[in-house]
Enzyme design. Structure first.
Site, PDB file in Angstrom:
ATOM      1  N   ARG A  43      98.500  19.271 -11.474  1.00 49.61           N
ATOM      2  CA  ARG A  43      97.713  19.568 -10.264  1.00 49.61           C
ATOM      3  C   ARG A  43      97.499  18.320  -9.414  1.00 49.61           C
ATOM      4  NH1 ARG A  43      92.906  22.736 -13.299  1.00 49.61           N
ATOM      5  NH2 ARG A  43      93.000  20.827 -14.482  1.00 49.61           N
ATOM      6  N   LYS A 133     100.366  21.706 -30.336  1.00 43.87           N
ATOM      7  CA  LYS A 133      99.293  22.298 -31.119  1.00 43.87           C
ATOM      8  C   LYS A 133      97.963  22.074 -30.371  1.00 43.87           C
ATOM      9  CE  LYS A 133      97.077  18.597 -32.687  1.00 43.87           C
ATOM     10  NZ  LYS A 133      96.131  17.924 -33.476  1.00 43.87           N
ATOM     11  N   HIS A 163     103.635  16.635 -34.707  1.00 52.24           N
ATOM     12  CA  HIS A 163     104.266  15.308 -34.743  1.00 52.24           C
ATOM     13  C   HIS A 163     104.133  14.654 -36.120  1.00 52.24           C
ATOM     14  CE1 HIS A 163     100.152  14.178 -33.595  1.00 52.24           C
ATOM     15  NE2 HIS A 163     100.403  13.011 -34.154  1.00 52.24           N
ATOM     16  N   GLU A 201      90.288   8.837 -39.938  1.00 49.74           N
ATOM     17  CA  GLU A 201      90.523   7.911 -38.818  1.00 49.74           C
ATOM     18  C   GLU A 201      89.292   7.048 -38.584  1.00 49.74           C
ATOM     19  OE1 GLU A 201      92.717   9.758 -35.317  1.00 49.74           O
ATOM     20  OE2 GLU A 201      91.729  11.485 -36.191  1.00 49.74           O
ATOM     21  N   ASP A 220      91.928  20.799 -35.417  1.00 48.93           N
ATOM     22  CA  ASP A 220      92.742  19.695 -34.903  1.00 48.93           C
ATOM     23  C   ASP A 220      93.645  19.104 -35.994  1.00 48.93           C
ATOM     24  OD1 ASP A 220      93.434  17.932 -32.761  1.00 48.93           O
ATOM     25  OD2 ASP A 220      92.337  16.348 -33.810  1.00 48.93           O
ATOM     26  N   HIS A 225      98.331  19.909 -39.048  1.00 53.31           N
ATOM     27  CA  HIS A 225      99.060  18.822 -39.705  1.00 53.31           C
ATOM     28  C   HIS A 225      98.960  18.844 -41.230  1.00 53.31           C
ATOM     29  CE1 HIS A 225      99.485  17.246 -35.753  1.00 53.31           C
ATOM     30  NE2 HIS A 225      98.248  16.822 -35.639  1.00 53.31           N
ATOM     31  N   LYS A 324      86.856  11.754 -38.224  1.00 51.54           N
ATOM     32  CA  LYS A 324      86.873  10.670 -37.235  1.00 51.54           C
ATOM     33  C   LYS A 324      85.723   9.710 -37.497  1.00 51.54           C
ATOM     34  CE  LYS A 324      88.930  12.937 -33.219  1.00 51.54           C
ATOM     35  NZ  LYS A 324      90.123  12.086 -33.180  1.00 51.54           N
ATOM     36  N   LYS A 329      90.518   3.564 -42.493  1.00 56.21           N
ATOM     37  CA  LYS A 329      91.627   4.459 -42.156  1.00 56.21           C
ATOM     38  C   LYS A 329      92.373   4.811 -43.443  1.00 56.21           C
ATOM     39  CE  LYS A 329      95.477   4.484 -38.897  1.00 56.21           C
ATOM     40  NZ  LYS A 329      95.185   5.792 -38.353  1.00 56.21           N
TER      41      LYS A 329
HETATM   42  P1  NDP Z   1      94.607  16.825 -21.249  1.00 52.01           P
HETATM   43  O1  NDP Z   1      93.263  17.407 -21.379  1.00 52.01           O
HETATM   44  O2  NDP Z   1      94.705  15.381 -20.907  1.00 52.01           O
HETATM   45  O3  NDP Z   1      95.365  17.739 -20.182  1.00 52.01           O
HETATM   46  C1  NDP Z   1      96.749  17.870 -20.045  1.00 52.01           C
HETATM   47  C2  NDP Z   1      97.065  18.529 -18.743  1.00 52.01           C
HETATM   48  O4  NDP Z   1      96.551  19.851 -18.719  1.00 52.01           O
HETATM   49  C3  NDP Z   1      96.499  17.801 -17.560  1.00 52.01           C
HETATM   50  O5  NDP Z   1      97.589  17.281 -16.847  1.00 52.01           O
HETATM   51  C4  NDP Z   1      95.786  18.881 -16.778  1.00 52.01           C
HETATM   52  O6  NDP Z   1      96.289  18.965 -15.496  1.00 52.01           O
HETATM   53  C5  NDP Z   1      96.266  20.171 -17.393  1.00 52.01           C
HETATM   54  N1  NDP Z   1      95.237  21.210 -17.319  1.00 52.01           N
HETATM   55  C6  NDP Z   1      94.047  21.231 -17.908  1.00 52.01           C
HETATM   56  N2  NDP Z   1      93.409  22.378 -17.594  1.00 52.01           N
HETATM   57  C7  NDP Z   1      94.234  23.057 -16.780  1.00 52.01           C
HETATM   58  C8  NDP Z   1      94.149  24.299 -16.090  1.00 52.01           C
HETATM   59  N3  NDP Z   1      93.095  25.080 -16.240  1.00 52.01           N
HETATM   60  N4  NDP Z   1      95.199  24.676 -15.348  1.00 52.01           N
HETATM   61  C9  NDP Z   1      96.281  23.899 -15.221  1.00 52.01           C
HETATM   62  N5  NDP Z   1      96.414  22.713 -15.827  1.00 52.01           N
HETATM   63  C10 NDP Z   1      95.403  22.308 -16.588  1.00 52.01           C
HETATM   64  O7  NDP Z   1      95.383  17.148 -22.576  1.00 52.01           O
HETATM   65  P2  NDP Z   1      96.343  16.238 -23.434  1.00 52.01           P
HETATM   66  O8  NDP Z   1      97.372  15.649 -22.557  1.00 52.01           O
HETATM   67  O9  NDP Z   1      95.521  15.354 -24.277  1.00 52.01           O
HETATM   68  O10 NDP Z   1      96.983  17.322 -24.424  1.00 52.01           O
HETATM   69  C11 NDP Z   1      97.905  18.302 -23.996  1.00 52.01           C
HETATM   70  C12 NDP Z   1      98.250  19.174 -25.190  1.00 52.01           C
HETATM   71  O11 NDP Z   1      98.767  18.342 -26.222  1.00 52.01           O
HETATM   72  C13 NDP Z   1      97.037  19.880 -25.807  1.00 52.01           C
HETATM   73  O12 NDP Z   1      97.458  21.135 -26.291  1.00 52.01           O
HETATM   74  C14 NDP Z   1      96.655  18.994 -26.973  1.00 52.01           C
HETATM   75  O13 NDP Z   1      96.030  19.710 -27.999  1.00 52.01           O
HETATM   76  C15 NDP Z   1      98.019  18.493 -27.414  1.00 52.01           C
HETATM   77  N6  NDP Z   1      97.971  17.224 -28.131  1.00 52.01           N
HETATM   78  C16 NDP Z   1      97.391  16.133 -27.560  1.00 52.01           C
HETATM   79  C17 NDP Z   1      97.349  14.933 -28.252  1.00 52.01           C
HETATM   80  C18 NDP Z   1      96.697  13.724 -27.656  1.00 52.01           C
HETATM   81  O14 NDP Z   1      96.483  12.758 -28.384  1.00 52.01           O
HETATM   82  N7  NDP Z   1      96.402  13.726 -26.366  1.00 52.01           N
HETATM   83  C19 NDP Z   1      97.917  14.809 -29.606  1.00 52.01           C
HETATM   84  C20 NDP Z   1      98.537  15.988 -30.075  1.00 52.01           C
HETATM   85  C21 NDP Z   1      98.550  17.156 -29.357  1.00 52.01           C
HETATM   86  P3  NDP Z   1      95.799  18.113 -14.246  1.00 52.01           P
HETATM   87  O15 NDP Z   1      96.315  16.720 -14.502  1.00 52.01           O
HETATM   88  O16 NDP Z   1      96.523  18.791 -13.195  1.00 52.01           O
HETATM   89  O17 NDP Z   1      94.309  18.215 -14.221  1.00 52.01           O
END
Ligand code: NDP
Length: 451
Positions: A43, A133, A163, A201, A220, A225, A324, A329
């Site tokens: 977005r 996930k 992962h 962690e 989580d 995992h 956490k 660790k």
């Molecule tokens: P974020 O909360 O940082 O969000 C990821 C993206 O989702 C953002 O770019 C955001 O878009 C978009 N988003 C959130 N809400 C909406 C919405 N309602 N409509 C459209 N887009 C939306 O998440 P992460 O990047 O941390 O994680 C992404 C996925 O990966 C999740 O499923 C998480 O569980 C998984 N994951 C994450 C890890 C981590 O360490 N971060 C590790 C392992 C898995 P915008 O930028 O446009 O706001």
């Protein structure tokens, strides 16, 4: 021949993309030759140039940032106000120069809505889907998501990401167990008393309250995992190391797994951290972290004991634990052997032997009973240690390697994702009904007293 693919990252503005996915891609592309077009959609307003800079910076975390240059010309960023909009999804697919890999770096509910919208989009032959996930939010939603995905592409083109399964040490579990005589002969309930799979962690919430507060340690970590690690530790030897055989044997373990005594109240524990110090870092109480609603009673430490109801493992508790903001660790599978009978002339052994596999560092430690130094009529504990070098690729590099090659060996099959929710369902329900107390532990401690 160099393989050409387009990776279309939905949710490219998020933490996962910046911190794990793009550095993982860099680690892969610095070792293997692929022709990759990297497209980002989110977005947030951002230009192609800013997206290219983000890719360059991510490469810089792993290798020479200039290594990114050959991928930058084709890289594109497409501002996507509504990622569930069918017309916009069609445009995103049309922007892919090669076979698309649609990477859902999105919250689970948004992923499900995008999959529903994709039914109205023409997906090119060979399109792959990579889903993060947690896969769904419970058994029902995971089943519904699987049914939806099955309408989009064949199962071999679906990559449910875990992962942990990209970590070389997890694959090392299979090598250690099956490639020598020493371990497999004792790898059963006649010789093993208890197995602990622990991922503690020292990090706290690190600004991820918005996501974590609706998941907690059970969803989580344990539900995904740690159950996947359990499947590797406990599986029968696959006749071949391919996606069908490995995942079938893992699924067999999961199907046989249930909460110990089917009693989630007696066999699960939950807690959350209060203010404290981890090393020299002060952490606030979890309840005071930004993005946290204390009324949700989200746990930051979870422990569940399960049994695998097979001839090999019946009666052996497998304890899964992750949390956490703990003082140390710990990323271990610890296998505790049964005690030996008393040995005439020596007295009893000091403690039963154990085998420790460190899933992070790759070390293996054997705690064995040996004759005492100085007085060989006594027995004492000795530790044999083997260190290993980490794999060439970051965990997300290994994950992406499988996706780019179209090999789902290391991804979670549809039935496995559902089994993981089925196993943890009784615990989630008991916690929701408040049948298990939410304990507390100071950040930086080893958890609540008596655990
Ligand atoms: P974020 O909360 O940082 O969000 C990821 C993206 O989702 C953002 O770019 C955001 O878009 C978009 N988003 C959130 N809400 C909406 C919405 N309602 N409509 C459209 N887009 C939306 O998440 P992460 O990047 O941390 O994680 C992404 C996925 O990966 C999740 O499923 C998480 O569980 C998984 N994951 C994450 C890890 C981590 O360490 N971060 C590790 C392992 C898995 P915008 O930028 O446009 O706001």
């Amino acid at each position: 021949m160099t393989k050409s693919v387009s990776i279309l990252i939905l949710g490219a503005g998020g933490d996962l993309t910046k911190r794990l996915l793009l550095p993982g891609l860099a680690s892969l592309l610095s070792v293997h030759d692929y022709d990759v077009q990297v497209l980002g959609a989110a977005r947030e307003e951002r230009t192609d140039e800013q997206w290219r800079q983000l890719i360059r910076d991510s490469f810089g975390q792993v290798t020479d940032p200039a290594d990114a240059d050959r991928f930058l010309e084709s890289a594109r960023y497409i501002v996507t106000p509504d990622v569930t909009d069918v017309a916009r999804l069609q445009e995103l697919i049309a922007a892919c120069d090669h076979t698309p890999i649609i990477y859902f770096a999105l919250p689970p509910a948004v992923t499900a809505a995008v999959c529903a919208a994709l039914r109205q989009v023409d997906l090119p032959e060979g399109t792959r889907l990579a889903l993060e996930k947690p896969f769904g939010t419970d058994l029902r939603s995971a089943r519904a998501l699987n049914r939806l995905i099955a309408q989009l592409v064949p199962e071999e083109q679906v990559f449910r990401i875990d992962h942990f399964l990209g970590m070389s040490m997890v694959l090392n579990i299979l090598g250690l167990r099956f490639a020598n005589q020493l371990f497999e002969a004792v790898w059963n309930g006649r010789r093993i008393e208890r197995v602990e799979i622990v991922y503690d962690e020292t990090l706290g919430l690190e600004g991820r309250g918005g996501y974590y507060d609706h998941a907690g340690a059970l969803i989580d970590m344990l539900q995904s995992h740690l159950l996947e690690v359990l499947a590797l530790v406990a599986m029968e030897q696959p006749p071949k190391l391919n996606e069908v055989e490995l995942r079938s044997n893992a699924a067999q373990v999961l199907r046989a797994t249930h909460v110990w005594d089917d009693d989630p109240v007696a066999n699960s524990r939950r807690a959350r951290y209060t203010a404290g110090k981890v090393g020299d870092r002060s952490l606030p109480s979890y309840a005071d972290e930004p993005g946290v609603d204390p009324a949700l009673k989200t746990e930051t430490l979870a422990q569940v004991t399960v049994e695998i109801d097979t001839a090999r493992w019946r009666g052996v508790p497998f304890v899964l634990r992750s949390g956490k903001a703990l003082g140390e660790k710990v990323t271990q599978v610890r296998v505790h052997m049964r005690p030996v009978p008393e040995i005439p002339g020596f007295g009893g052994a000091p403690a039963p032997d154990s085998i420790m596999l460190d899933v992070k560092s790759g070390a293996v430690e054997l705690d064995l009973t040996m004759n005492g130094s100085g007085d060989p009529f006594t027995l004492e504990r000795s530790t044999l240690v083997a260190k290993k070098e980490p794999g060439d690729l970051l965990p997300y590099g290994q994950v992406l390697h499988g996706i780019l090659d179209g090999d789902p060996l290391l991804s979670v099959r549809a039935d496995m994702a559902e089994e993981c929710w089925r196993i943890m369902g009784p615990v989630l329900r008991a916690w929701k009904k408040d049948e298990v107390p939410l304990e507390e532990y100071p950040a930086g401690s080893s958890g609540p007293e008596g655990w």
